[in-house]
Design a protein around this motif. Structure first.
Motif, mmCIF file in Angstrom:
data_model
loop_
_atom_site.group_PDB
_atom_site.id
_atom_site.type_symbol
_atom_site.label_atom_id
_atom_site.label_comp_id
_atom_site.label_asym_id
_atom_site.label_seq_id
_atom_site.Cartn_x
_atom_site.Cartn_y
_atom_site.Cartn_z
ATOM 1 N N HIS A 179 0.832 -1.199 0.000
ATOM 2 C CA HIS A 179 0.000 0.000 0.000
ATOM 3 C C HIS A 179 0.871 1.255 0.000
ATOM 4 C CE1 HIS A 179 -3.471 -2.552 0.946
ATOM 5 N NE2 HIS A 179 -2.677 -3.165 1.817
ATOM 6 N N GLY A 180 0.379 2.262 -0.689
ATOM 7 C CA GLY A 180 1.049 3.560 -0.749
ATOM 8 C C GLY A 180 0.036 4.642 -1.056
ATOM 9 N N LYS A 181 0.522 5.826 -1.276
ATOM 10 C CA LYS A 181 -0.366 6.947 -1.569
ATOM 11 C C LYS A 181 -0.953 6.782 -2.956
ATOM 12 C CE LYS A 181 -0.642 11.979 -1.204
ATOM 13 N NZ LYS A 181 0.088 13.234 -0.894
ATOM 14 N N THR A 182 -2.271 6.761 -3.038
ATOM 15 C CA THR A 182 -2.939 6.546 -4.317
ATOM 16 C C THR A 182 -3.088 7.841 -5.124
ATOM 17 O OG1 THR A 182 -5.091 6.776 -3.205
ATOM 18 C CG2 THR A 182 -4.206 4.552 -3.469
ATOM 19 N N LYS A 183 -3.201 8.978 -4.431
ATOM 20 C CA LYS A 183 -3.311 10.256 -5.134
ATOM 21 C C LYS A 183 -1.927 10.753 -5.554
ATOM 22 C CE LYS A 183 -7.519 11.784 -2.777
ATOM 23 N NZ LYS A 183 -8.134 12.862 -1.947
ATOM 24 N N PRO A 184 -1.830 11.493 -6.660
ATOM 25 C CA PRO A 184 -0.515 12.019 -7.084
ATOM 26 C C PRO A 184 0.107 12.904 -6.015
ATOM 27 C CG PRO A 184 -2.134 12.240 -8.854
ATOM 28 C CD PRO A 184 -2.897 11.811 -7.631
ATOM 29 N N MET A 185 1.429 12.777 -5.847
ATOM 30 C CA MET A 185 2.170 13.622 -4.916
ATOM 31 C C MET A 185 2.638 14.868 -5.659
ATOM 32 S SD MET A 185 4.395 11.044 -2.528
ATOM 33 C CE MET A 185 4.848 12.476 -1.538
ATOM 34 N N ILE A 186 2.240 16.043 -5.177
ATOM 35 C CA ILE A 186 2.547 17.302 -5.851
ATOM 36 C C ILE A 186 3.668 18.006 -5.101
ATOM 37 C CG2 ILE A 186 1.630 19.527 -6.585
ATOM 38 C CD1 ILE A 186 -1.118 18.230 -6.757
ATOM 39 N N THR A 187 4.756 18.291 -5.807
ATOM 40 C CA THR A 187 5.912 18.973 -5.229
ATOM 41 C C THR A 187 6.359 20.071 -6.184
ATOM 42 O OG1 THR A 187 7.378 17.329 -6.219
ATOM 43 C CG2 THR A 187 6.676 16.942 -3.954
ATOM 44 N N TYR A 188 7.436 20.793 -5.795
ATOM 45 C CA TYR A 188 7.924 21.916 -6.609
ATOM 46 C C TYR A 188 9.412 21.749 -6.906
ATOM 47 C CZ TYR A 188 3.471 24.086 -5.506
ATOM 48 O OH TYR A 188 2.130 24.340 -5.394
ATOM 49 N N VAL A 189 9.810 22.379 -7.989
ATOM 50 C CA VAL A 189 11.206 22.322 -8.418
ATOM 51 C C VAL A 189 12.121 22.832 -7.307
ATOM 52 C CG1 VAL A 189 12.875 23.260 -10.066
ATOM 53 C CG2 VAL A 189 10.625 22.529 -10.859
ATOM 54 N N GLY A 190 13.187 22.084 -7.039
ATOM 55 C CA GLY A 190 14.144 22.462 -6.006
ATOM 56 C C GLY A 190 13.863 21.865 -4.647
ATOM 57 N N ASP A 191 12.652 21.384 -4.425
ATOM 58 C CA ASP A 191 12.318 20.770 -3.137
ATOM 59 C C ASP A 191 12.806 19.321 -3.108
ATOM 60 O OD1 ASP A 191 11.174 23.088 -2.361
ATOM 61 O OD2 ASP A 191 9.096 22.428 -2.610
ATOM 62 N N SER A 192 12.594 18.661 -1.982
ATOM 63 C CA SER A 192 12.823 17.217 -1.853
ATOM 64 C C SER A 192 11.514 16.570 -1.428
ATOM 65 C CB SER A 192 13.918 16.927 -0.826
ATOM 66 O OG SER A 192 13.540 17.408 0.452
ATOM 67 N N THR A 193 11.373 15.283 -1.705
ATOM 68 C CA THR A 193 10.143 14.566 -1.367
ATOM 69 C C THR A 193 10.483 13.137 -0.977
ATOM 70 O OG1 THR A 193 7.890 14.059 -2.106
ATOM 71 C CG2 THR A 193 9.660 13.717 -3.694
ATOM 72 N N VAL A 194 9.537 12.475 -0.320
ATOM 73 C CA VAL A 194 9.715 11.087 0.107
ATOM 74 C C VAL A 194 8.524 10.269 -0.386
ATOM 75 C CG1 VAL A 194 9.916 9.509 2.060
ATOM 76 C CG2 VAL A 194 11.049 11.749 2.138
#
Length: 284
Positions: free
Chosen positions: A116-131
């Motif tokens: 299981h994981g996040k079903t909705k798209p993960m929205i981020t921005y240029v230059g940031d970091s995400t997990v």
């Protein structure tokens, strides 16, 4: 893995499917993480002659010949199929068939655990970091891996060759996380979290969206443009309305000027016309 090794890890699992006098099939999903001894039982209730009921077991479309038992109690017929699951080839659908005038079926679908994981798209921005994270509830995969997309092909995320990606596995290995640093628009797209079990594999898709910082301003700029357009339309309407109001006054003024000119012209003709003196002639 040798015979003695996996035998110690086996567990006997019983699954039951009850069918009544109905043509509606009964289906059950069964999750297996590791090798297991399995006992599948179907019971069929009928008011007819139980000896006239034919019993068949199938794996997918293949008829299973051995390891099935048949018992009767009153108006209930029991059939049991025993086997040991030790590889992915033994996963699939197992069905019991009871043949009367109509065929009745019970089916057991074997599969590995879901992750299981996040079903909705993960929205981020240029230059940031995400997990990105995914987890297996109450199960422990043998191995975790991450894949990204190269067109229509899944490509393993190269952790060793890049300082952009970091993989963080949970304490008990029932979850995994992929950390992506210094995001760019090229990093957007689908990512697959992949888990390997003894009896098969399971994966889930996580969609990553990387936006430029100008993107949030687009709705604001669109609203500003709409306001400017609305103001321009209102001003044009006001100018047009004002022009319409002025047009009748100008016409009347022009008519008055023309009338005055006409009056002056007629008066001048009357005043400037020569006067003729009447001479009276008296004849004698």
């Amino acid at each position: 893995m040798s015979q003695s090794q996996w035998k110690n890890k086996q567990s006997t699992t019983n699954f039951n499917s009850a069918l009544k006098h109905s043509s509606v099939p009964v289906e059950k999903n069964i999750t297996l993480e590791r090798s297991s001894n399995v006992e599948l039982t179907c019971q069929f209730t009928t008011s007819g002659n139980l000896n006239a009921v034919n019993v068949t077991w199938k794996k997918n479309d293949e008829v299973l010949q051995n390891n099935s038992l048949i018992n009767t109690t009153g108006n209930i017929l029991y059939t049991q199929y025993k086997f040991t699951v030790i590889s992915n080839n033994q996963m699939g659908s197992y069905s019991c068939f009871f043949g009367e005038k109509k065929e009745h079926r019970g089916t057991f679908h074997f599969k590995v655990p879901e992750i299981h994981g996040k079903t909705k798209p993960m929205i981020t921005y240029v230059g940031d970091s995400t997990v990105l994270a995914c987890k297996c509830q109450d199960c422990f995969p043998l191995n975790w891996s991450w894949y990204s997309s190269n067109g229509s092909v899944q490509v393993p995320v190269n952790i060793q060759m890049s300082n952009k990606f970091y993989v963080i596995n949970g304490t008990y290995s029932n979850e995994t996380k992929l950390k992506i640093m210094q995001l760019s628009e090229e990093d957007r797209g689908p990512y697959w979290c992949h888990a390997v079990f003894q009896l098969g594999e399971s994966e889930i898709l996580i969609e990553l969206v990387v936006l430029s910082y100008l993107v949030p301003l687009k709705p604001f700029l669109a609203i500003v443009a709409e306001v400017i357009l609305l103001v321009a339309v209102i001003l044009l309407c006001e100018m047009y309305t004002q022009k319409k109001k002025n047009e009748p006054d100008d016409g009347k003024e022009f008519e008055q000027i023309e009338q005055l000119k006409s009056d002056d012209s007629s008066n001048g003709i009357e005043n400037n016309a020569p006067r003729h003196r009447k001479n009276s002639v008296t004849s004698k």
